[in-house]
Design an enzyme around this catalytic site. Sequence first.
Site, PDB file in Angstrom:
ATOM      1  N   GLU A  79       0.794  -1.232   0.000  1.00  0.00           N
ATOM      2  CA  GLU A  79       0.000   0.000   0.000  1.00  0.00           C
ATOM      3  C   GLU A  79       0.826   1.282   0.000  1.00  0.00           C
ATOM      4  OE1 GLU A  79      -4.122  -1.594   2.017  1.00  0.00           O
ATOM      5  OE2 GLU A  79      -2.494  -0.961   3.332  1.00  0.00           O
ATOM      6  N   GLU A 132      -0.296  -5.179  15.340  1.00  0.00           N
ATOM      7  CA  GLU A 132      -0.171  -5.193  13.872  1.00  0.00           C
ATOM      8  C   GLU A 132       1.277  -5.115  13.424  1.00  0.00           C
ATOM      9  OE1 GLU A 132      -1.969  -2.844   9.956  1.00  0.00           O
ATOM     10  OE2 GLU A 132      -2.398  -2.124  11.983  1.00  0.00           O
TER      11      GLU A 132
END
Length: 681
Positions: A473, A617
């Site tokens: 991304e 994460e």
Amino acid sequence: MKLKQLFTAVLLACAMPAAFSQTQPDQWLINAAKIEPANYYGITVANGMIGVVSAPEPFKVKNVVLAGAYDLYGRGRVSNFLNSFNLLNMNLEINGKRVTAAGVSDFKQQLDMHHAAFTTTFNYGADASIKYTYYSLRHLPFTVLMDVSITAKKDITISAASVMEAPDALRDVQNYYNEIDRPHTTISLLTSTAKSPTGKLQLCSSTTFLFTEPHGSEPRIIHEMWDSNMHLMRFGKTIKAGETYTFSIAGSSITSAHNDDPLNEAERLTIYAKLEGHDRLVKFHNQAWDELWKSDIQIEGDPQAQQDVHSMLYHLYSFSRAGTSFSPSPMGLSGLGYNGHVFWDTEVWMYPSLLILHPEIARSLLDYRFERLEAAKRNAFANGFKGAMFPWESADKGVEETPVWALSGPFEHHITADVAFAAWNYYCVTQDKTWLKERGWPILSATADFWASRVERNGPGHYDIKNVVAADEWAENVDNNAFTNAAAKVNLQCATQAAQLLGVTANPDWATVAQNIPIFTLPNGVTREHDSYKGEGIKQADVNLLAYPLKVITEPAQVKKDLEYYETRIPNEGTPAMTQGIFALLYSRLGNGDKAYHFFKDAYEPNLNPPFRVIAETKGGTNPYFATGAGGIVQSLLMGFGGLDITPDGIVQIKSALPSKWKSLKLTGIGPDRKTYTVKN
């Protein structure tokens, strides 16, 4: 002197195995004996519908989250997960003094992953020892249970209260208390209802006490209204020195997203739990988890890895369930992370492991997408394309829910192929042609139509896919992203195969488009991430996903070349956990078990937070629980070290390599036939 030293050494040597075995991590129990509230990241007890997140204070939980409950508020002008009523908080007074963290000692917490039970124990001065355990009941999707046990060290009087508290975001809170008398019991109901921030949803919760005393001798219940957002019901009891007194609280939480009459249903479900009784509730909860754990991953020779893998599986199982048509967000039911939205995190990272271990749960995740197929078609139409275009972020309606400032919403199109590939793999694993015809084919054909309209036809070998956000991304608005192009190609090929299986005519243009979508390479022969890629750092796996799961690149030398190149492009911080899981998987398949083990450990150990080793994460991150990362790491065990492979003919086992420190890897309850696979060193 020498004899004495020798004797001491022998004693120590004899004692070492026992001492060592006592310090080994338990494969099912995670214990927290040193709890620091300022450095505490809670563990979630969930049943795929209701998630309860622990807190470091006695008789408190951090929050309660319900799957499928969204409203427009807070961040980004898009739908957000809601905290439901906190129905498991409790007040306890001993001899007229409230029990708080300041007055307790030997405070310990434990998660039993095998039966999804969270237990807290502590001493309250010289008065009592206290233990409580709560469950999000697996067999009752909207119901929770908490058991409380108080052992008096001397004669004491207690006052125990079930507290119902509304989160600040809810409005128009209404509180109720009523008693239902029956010949053999009295049912006390503490109930609250409220509206979500915009009034879209009605949220309701109800609790009741379960006592062990015979009917007629149970404690008398008193209801207290504190303010509009909190009320409670309490009872008093005298406990003599040496005696242990036990009771339970059962409660249900449900919304109008789940039931058209949530207020009455919350009370009905609570009454049902009351009349089932404590022992039956725990019995059926345990049986449901026993059934889940028939599908397991067993590592011999690495106790800490075994505990960590059970934690990953526990969370994947806790955040999903069969028969719901709900799909987990990156943070599952551990809080409000990512607004509770559904991304590619489901189809590419969490879903494959669930498909291998519990196809019936995986089907629910696909049902979520199937039921939003019409919304995906409207999304394609709005963007000038044919077929179905799934949103990058999805919530209850299946419309695009990505905040406007994030370019992934309008441009990260590979999600459509991710959904299609998940549907195809469901057929591959289950061989269910009826499902393929009724649910798989509508998804596969509509997504294939999307890609046939999405490509720009610039001559043979140049059916380009331009202006996308890559799977990496950090690469925004690039052309011919490797993963997007490869996933589109696979989507078109799977749709064509599905048509052949079903005896229907495939659009011949699908095969033509698939053959002409390009995958480019750098001058050194490495697969190029996108047209303008020049070797810069990447956020996460992209090119390497072409080897697995897409299998567009299959030649081992090319897989290795791409791995060795892109593993050096991942920064040490700020990247998500699942990338190293893919590296581990591919190195195991290439026969390098120890390098695979390095990436297996690197995928999650730097991401762990105290006191329960919950995964964030990113390395050093503090936003657990990252179910996406757990899904990627579990895939490294099943499809990497375990060698399982999904093919059009079902699950097969291919050659793989274990880490040298592991003696064996055993995979149980695999696929529809619940097979067992073993790899040994």
